[in-house]
Write an enzyme that holds these catalytic residues in place. Structure first.
Site, PDB file in Angstrom:
ATOM      1  N   GLU A 161     -26.009 -20.414  -2.225  1.00 24.12           N
ATOM      2  CA  GLU A 161     -25.261 -19.196  -2.572  1.00 24.12           C
ATOM      3  C   GLU A 161     -25.168 -18.174  -1.442  1.00 24.12           C
ATOM      4  OE1 GLU A 161     -26.783 -17.448  -6.116  1.00 24.12           O
ATOM      5  OE2 GLU A 161     -26.212 -19.140  -7.369  1.00 24.12           O
ATOM      6  N   GLU A 346     -27.191 -25.450 -10.503  1.00 21.09           N
ATOM      7  CA  GLU A 346     -27.922 -24.472 -11.335  1.00 21.09           C
ATOM      8  C   GLU A 346     -27.091 -24.120 -12.557  1.00 21.09           C
ATOM      9  OE1 GLU A 346     -29.286 -20.838  -9.451  1.00 21.09           O
ATOM     10  OE2 GLU A 346     -29.903 -21.925  -7.657  1.00 21.09           O
TER      11      GLU A 346
END
Ligand code: BGC
Length: 441
Positions: A161, A346
């Site tokens: 990320e 995730e």
């Protein structure tokens, strides 16, 4: 077709959020940020976290008992190179060796993330992601790890990320190192992260003896339609990749367009201006998969306008909306744009879970959340989108960054004062789904 026969069911964690053992490594930017008054809820830190470094055997045992076939975790860069580069810390390496050997023995495939936000503090002192040298140091670290793990690890994520570690870390200042840069200073950080990714992909491939699978984990805005019409779907797809000027960093677009398409849309010209033209070839490396971290999405109408959520809309304890449709549509848009096989690296929800009088942790809300999201994921697979696997975030409760320990996202409850682990009801439920390869949904 539902979930493919070789669909990977796993769970995920990250080093700073779980390992603890601060003495055994160099400091990271999170150690310093946690000391800043008011930065973290309740003034908490990751100093001890879940004591994962000492309790990893127990955690792997749970993975095994739950029937999970893969574990995504990250390597703490300052545990290997306390100063960011130089002489490796043998004890740090030995820890990851033990973990990986145990996973392999239990038949659990290690999926290694090389950067999950714990930048060595020494490198931040030299400018951190503002400094191009950080990208070079990261590539050296990545290559070193790939060589060290050699044929034991075949799945790597370079960055986790960049949207968050750049946007929240150097833009809004909510995450470490807590910088609030603007304009070209912030775009330069993003450009250095892109370079770091590309250089690391090259370094991993050069250092690996066996064929490796390399990708990155991206997150960002994804939209789904209010009505299931062709027009509304097109509007939702377009809105997903549109750049919101004030939050440009929270988009898949800048990261994935750059690394996969080798260019950026006009709305990101300011970032393009910060990327030396000779870097593009390095940034845009062939990848084997895309990791997507999905938590929620935004509903849009036929005009691409965001739809206001009804009063009392279902939310998790972090107040994130429960929007399972993002799984079905968002992943489809990503596939249509990038044509890459994907892992959900995730997905999960935060709750303020607690131990009930019967000694168990009954987290019905998490089961409902997972049930809804996995049903949509199954539909997405049936529609032909190549999803290779799903990692629940997270395996155990852990340090939820600036939100500290109140927010629990694990399948396994951690009683922090004793570090006792208790499998939540959702863990048992998830095990049933895994064993049936999703047929029980
Ligand atoms: C991060 C995790 C984090 C989770 C929930 C993701 O942005 O990769 O480290 O715990 O979301 O906030």
């Amino acid at each position: 077709m539902e979930f493919s026969k070789d669909f990977v069911w796993g769970a995920a964690s990250s080093s700073y959020q779980t390992e603890g053992d601060r003495e055994g490594r160099g400091d990271s930017i999170w150690d310093e940020f946690c000391e800043r008054p008011g930065a973290i809820r309740n003034g908490e830190t990751g100093e001890f976290a879940c004591d994962g470094l000492r309790r990893y055997r127990e955690d792997v045992h749970h993975l095994k008992q739950l029937g999970l076939t893969a574990y995504r975790f990250s390597i703490s860069w300052p545990r290997i190179f306390p100063e960011g580069r130089g002489v490796p810390n043998q004890e740090g390496l030995a820890y990851y060796d033990r973990l990986i050997e145990l996973l392999l023995k239990e038949g659990i495939v290690p999926h290694v993330t090389l950067y999950h936000w714990d930048l060595p503090l020494a490198l931040e002192r030299e400018g951190g992601w503002r400094n191009r040298d950080t990208a070079l140091a990261f590539a050296d670290f990545a290559g070193f790890m790939a060589q060290h793990f050699s044929d034991r690890v075949q799945h790597y994520c370079t960055l986790n990320e960049p949207q968050c570690f750049i946007g929240l870390g150097y833009g809004t200042g909510e995450h470490a190192p807590g910088a609030t840069l603007k304009g070209s200073e912030l775009f330069t950080c993003a450009a250095n992260a892109l370079l770091a990714h590309g250089l690391a992909v090259q370094a991993i491939r050069e250092a690996s003896t066996k064929s490796v699978q390399v990708g990155a984990a991206s997150t960002g805005k994804l939209c789904y339609p209010l009505h299931n019409t062709v027009e509304n779907q097109a509007a939702a797809e377009a809105a997903s990749f549109q750049i919101d000027e004030n939050e440009w960093w929270f988009s898949h677009t800048w990261f994935l367009d750059a690394i996969l398409l080798g260019s950026l849309p006009p709305a990101m010209q300011a970032l393009t201006d910060c990327i030396p033209s000779e870097d593009w070839e390095t940034i845009c490396q062939p990848l084997d998969f895309l990791g997507i971290n999905v938590y929620n999405g935004i509903q849009v109408d036929e005009n691409g306008d965001y739809v206001e959520r009804i009063t009392g809309y279902p939310r998790t304890s972090l107040k994130w909306p429960v929007t399972p449709q993002v799984m079905r549509y968002g992943l489809r848009w990503l596939y249509q744009r990038y044509h890459m096989p994907m892992y959900i690296t995730e997905n999960g929800q935060a709750s303020n879970d607690r131990i009930y009088l019967d000694g168990k942790v009954h987290d019905l809300d998490r089961i409902d959340f997972l049930h809804r999201y996995l049903l949509e994921l199954r539909d997405c697979c049936s529609e032909g989108v190549p999803i290779k696997g799903y990692f629940h975030w997270s395996l155990t409760d852990n340090f939820e960054w600036n939100n500290g320990y109140d927010e629990r996202m694990g399948l396994i409850f951690v009683h922090y004062p004793t570090q006792r682990r208790i499998r939540k009801d959702s863990a048992e439920w998830y095990a049933g789904i895994v064993q049936s390869n999703g047929r029980l949904l």
